[in-house]
Design an enzyme around this catalytic site. Structure first.
Site, PDB file in Angstrom:
ATOM      1  N   ASP A  21      46.615  30.653  36.531  1.00 39.21           N
ATOM      2  CA  ASP A  21      47.359  31.954  36.293  1.00 39.21           C
ATOM      3  C   ASP A  21      48.471  31.438  35.450  1.00 39.21           C
ATOM      4  O   ASP A  21      49.091  30.363  35.439  1.00 39.21           O
ATOM      5  CB  ASP A  21      47.743  32.645  37.548  1.00 39.21           C
ATOM      6  CG  ASP A  21      48.295  33.886  37.623  1.00 39.21           C
ATOM      7  OD1 ASP A  21      48.202  34.542  36.239  1.00 39.21           O
ATOM      8  OD2 ASP A  21      48.918  34.524  38.464  1.00 39.21           O
ATOM      9  N   ARG A  69      37.860  44.772  37.354  1.00 42.92           N
ATOM     10  CA  ARG A  69      38.999  45.463  38.267  1.00 42.92           C
ATOM     11  C   ARG A  69      38.561  46.948  38.630  1.00 42.92           C
ATOM     12  O   ARG A  69      38.591  47.370  39.645  1.00 42.92           O
ATOM     13  CB  ARG A  69      40.336  45.645  37.540  1.00 42.92           C
ATOM     14  CG  ARG A  69      41.052  44.134  37.389  1.00 42.92           C
ATOM     15  CD  ARG A  69      41.280  43.376  38.686  1.00 42.92           C
ATOM     16  NE  ARG A  69      42.230  44.291  39.241  1.00 42.92           N
ATOM     17  CZ  ARG A  69      43.672  44.228  38.946  1.00 42.92           C
ATOM     18  NH1 ARG A  69      44.253  43.439  38.049  1.00 42.92           N
ATOM     19  NH2 ARG A  69      44.644  44.868  39.618  1.00 42.92           N
ATOM     20  N   ARG A  71      52.337  48.359  43.543  1.00 43.17           N
ATOM     21  CA  ARG A  71      52.641  46.978  43.160  1.00 43.17           C
ATOM     22  C   ARG A  71      54.051  46.968  43.176  1.00 43.17           C
ATOM     23  O   ARG A  71      54.907  47.781  42.612  1.00 43.17           O
ATOM     24  CB  ARG A  71      52.099  46.903  41.564  1.00 43.17           C
ATOM     25  CG  ARG A  71      52.868  45.826  40.830  1.00 43.17           C
ATOM     26  CD  ARG A  71      52.208  45.522  39.404  1.00 43.17           C
ATOM     27  NE  ARG A  71      50.908  45.128  39.430  1.00 43.17           N
ATOM     28  CZ  ARG A  71      50.233  44.418  38.443  1.00 43.17           C
ATOM     29  NH1 ARG A  71      50.764  44.364  37.217  1.00 43.17           N
ATOM     30  NH2 ARG A  71      49.131  43.993  38.669  1.00 43.17           N
ATOM     31  N   GLN A 113      42.536  41.895  42.666  1.00 44.83           N
ATOM     32  CA  GLN A 113      42.450  41.106  41.622  1.00 44.83           C
ATOM     33  C   GLN A 113      41.157  40.022  42.150  1.00 44.83           C
ATOM     34  O   GLN A 113      40.305  39.886  41.631  1.00 44.83           O
ATOM     35  CB  GLN A 113      43.301  40.192  41.174  1.00 44.83           C
ATOM     36  CG  GLN A 113      42.994  39.236  40.175  1.00 44.83           C
ATOM     37  CD  GLN A 113      42.768  39.889  38.800  1.00 44.83           C
ATOM     38  OE1 GLN A 113      43.466  40.778  38.237  1.00 44.83           O
ATOM     39  NE2 GLN A 113      41.429  39.711  38.156  1.00 44.83           N
ATOM     40  N   HIS A 137      47.477  39.184  45.566  1.00 49.27           N
ATOM     41  CA  HIS A 137      46.888  39.963  44.481  1.00 49.27           C
ATOM     42  C   HIS A 137      45.580  40.068  45.014  1.00 49.27           C
ATOM     43  O   HIS A 137      44.688  39.830  44.143  1.00 49.27           O
ATOM     44  CB  HIS A 137      47.104  39.382  43.032  1.00 49.27           C
ATOM     45  CG  HIS A 137      46.602  40.329  42.033  1.00 49.27           C
ATOM     46  ND1 HIS A 137      46.732  41.795  42.226  1.00 49.27           N
ATOM     47  CD2 HIS A 137      46.960  40.174  40.642  1.00 49.27           C
ATOM     48  CE1 HIS A 137      46.321  42.189  41.052  1.00 49.27           C
ATOM     49  NE2 HIS A 137      46.642  41.522  40.032  1.00 49.27           N
ATOM     50  N   CYS A 143      43.442  35.940  35.648  1.00 55.40           N
ATOM     51  CA  CYS A 143      43.582  37.373  35.790  1.00 55.40           C
ATOM     52  C   CYS A 143      44.108  38.078  34.692  1.00 55.40           C
ATOM     53  O   CYS A 143      43.990  39.208  34.615  1.00 55.40           O
ATOM     54  CB  CYS A 143      44.327  37.482  37.186  1.00 55.40           C
ATOM     55  SG  CYS A 143      46.115  37.017  36.995  1.00 55.40           S
TER      56      CYS A 143
HETATM   57  N1   CP Z   1      45.602  41.160  36.243  1.00 62.42           N
HETATM   58  C1   CP Z   1      46.426  42.153  36.388  1.00 62.42           C
HETATM   59  O1   CP Z   1      46.893  42.448  37.528  1.00 62.42           O
HETATM   60  O2   CP Z   1      47.095  42.647  35.174  1.00 62.42           O
HETATM   61  P1   CP Z   1      48.239  43.626  35.056  1.00 62.42           P
HETATM   62  O3   CP Z   1      49.419  43.109  35.323  1.00 62.42           O
HETATM   63  O4   CP Z   1      47.985  43.906  33.510  1.00 62.42           O
HETATM   64  O5   CP Z   1      47.959  44.754  35.918  1.00 62.42           O
HETATM   65  N1  NVA Z   2      50.880  35.787  39.134  1.00 63.79           N
HETATM   66  C1  NVA Z   2      51.185  36.853  38.157  1.00 63.79           C
HETATM   67  C2  NVA Z   2      49.931  37.782  37.900  1.00 63.79           C
HETATM   68  C3  NVA Z   2      49.977  38.822  36.926  1.00 63.79           C
HETATM   69  C4  NVA Z   2      48.972  39.705  37.204  1.00 63.79           C
HETATM   70  C5  NVA Z   2      52.578  37.811  38.379  1.00 63.79           C
HETATM   71  O1  NVA Z   2      52.752  37.887  39.460  1.00 63.79           O
HETATM   72  O2  NVA Z   2      53.213  38.082  37.465  1.00 63.79           O
END
Ligand code: CP
Ligand code: NVA
Length: 307
Positions: free
Chosen positions: A224, A292, A101, A131, A128, A264
């Site tokens: 989101d 997930r 990530r 997700q 993502h 998400c």
């Molecule tokens: N939806 C998602 O990726 O959640 P986290 O940021 O908690 O991993």
């Molecule tokens: N769009 C959000 C998703 C979090 C899971 C971010 O990137 O923070």
């Protein structure tokens, strides 16, 4: 050749279907597949915060017989002292896959180009895709199919989830509509890629500034956060621009009678979505969060199979 999963269109429509079908199998028989028996280790690296991604990968890797190695970049050499390529050259000597990530998509590309083990995007500024596998699995569970369904994303058009919905939805043959304020459009090149894919799958892409137009008759409504990780400084100006894009009960009224709502998570109730919607009967967010685990296990099984 090693396969990576850096963006949603790194798999073909047939491959996406294979992974989703595999997810159904691993969900039905949680400890039935043990490709990481040994245990073999999978590195899961975080430059940004996480709850779901961290837990679902850690649990999923253990379910598959493996050992998850959770690394925070804050106390590793990556993210300052060492390049993604050099990091990958070291990790590949010891681990079976790398999940990361991060911020820039280019870092993931650099890491994937420099290694022999599969690299998985666990969220970047642009996409993502893990997700989306979970979202597609959830939608299919509730609607019985994906191709031909209409999904409306309402909110920040520059969000990583939008880009993933465009690519993954098009790959699945869905009609993807995005409603966003002028100041926050999706990346044009991703829209073009999605349109190209949709032309081969029977799906379509529609962009609008009118949330009601996007939601009208939709089978799925998605939003989101308005303030993605890394954009915290822009909160006030974003809230101002995105105010009219809150998913409300009234807006959901324009969707199909049996429409479902996805997010998400984490969610800011009262900002991108009204509490009555996200906590209401059409919301499937807890199934989505659980999926997930199953979707990512299926992805790992599939990638290890193709390594
Ligand atoms: N939806 C998602 O990726 O959640 P986290 O940021 O908690 O991993
Ligand atoms: N769009 C959000 C998703 C979090 C899971 C971010 O990137 O923070």
């Amino acid at each position: 050749m090693t396969r990576h999963f850096l963006r949603d269109d790194d798999v073909t429509p047939a491959e996406q279907l294979e992974i989703l079908d595999l997810a159904v199998q691993v969900k039905a028989d949680r400890w039935g597949r043990r490709p990481l028996e040994g245990p073999r280790t999978v590195a899961v690296i975080f430059d940004k915060s996480s709850t779901r991604t961290r837990v679902s990968f850690a649990v999923g890797i253990a379910d598959l017989g493996g050992s998850p190695l959770i690394i925070s970049t804050a106390n590793s050499q990556l993210g300052g002292k060492e390049t993604p390529a050099d990091t990958a050259r070291v990790l590949e000597r010891m681990v079976s896959a790398i999940v990361w990530r991060t911020y820039a998509q280019s870092g993931l590309e650099e890491m994937a180009a420099g290694t022999t083990v599969p690299v998985v995007n666990a969220l970047s500024d642009d996409f993502h895709p893990c997700q989306l596998l979970a979202d597609l699995l959830t939608i299919r569970e509730h609607k019985g199919r994906l191709a031909g369904l209409t999904v409306a994303f309402v909110g920040d058009g520059s969000d990583n989830m939008v880009h993933s919905y465009l690519l993954a939805g098009a790959t699945a043959g869905m009609h993807v509509r995005v409603a966003f304020p002028e100041a926050y459009p999706p990346v044009a090149a991703v829209v073009e890629d999605a349109r190209r894919i949709a032309a081969t799958t029977g799906g379509s892409i529609a962009l609008t500034h009118d949330p009601r137009e996007a939601v009208a008759g939709s089978d799925v409504v998605v939003t989101d956060t308005w303030v993605s990780m890394g954009r915290e400084d822009e909160k006030a100006v974003r809230v101002e621009a995105l105010g009219p894009y809150q998913v409300t009960e009234e807006m959901m009224g324009a969707a199909a009678a049996d429409a479902v709502f996805l997010h998400c998570l984490p969610a800011d109730r009262g900002f991108e979505v009204a509490p009555e919607v996200i906590d209401g009967p059409r919301s499937v967010i807890w199934d989505e969060a659980e999926n997930r685990l199953h979707a990512q296990k299926a992805l790992l099984v599939w990638l290890l199979d193709h390594a």
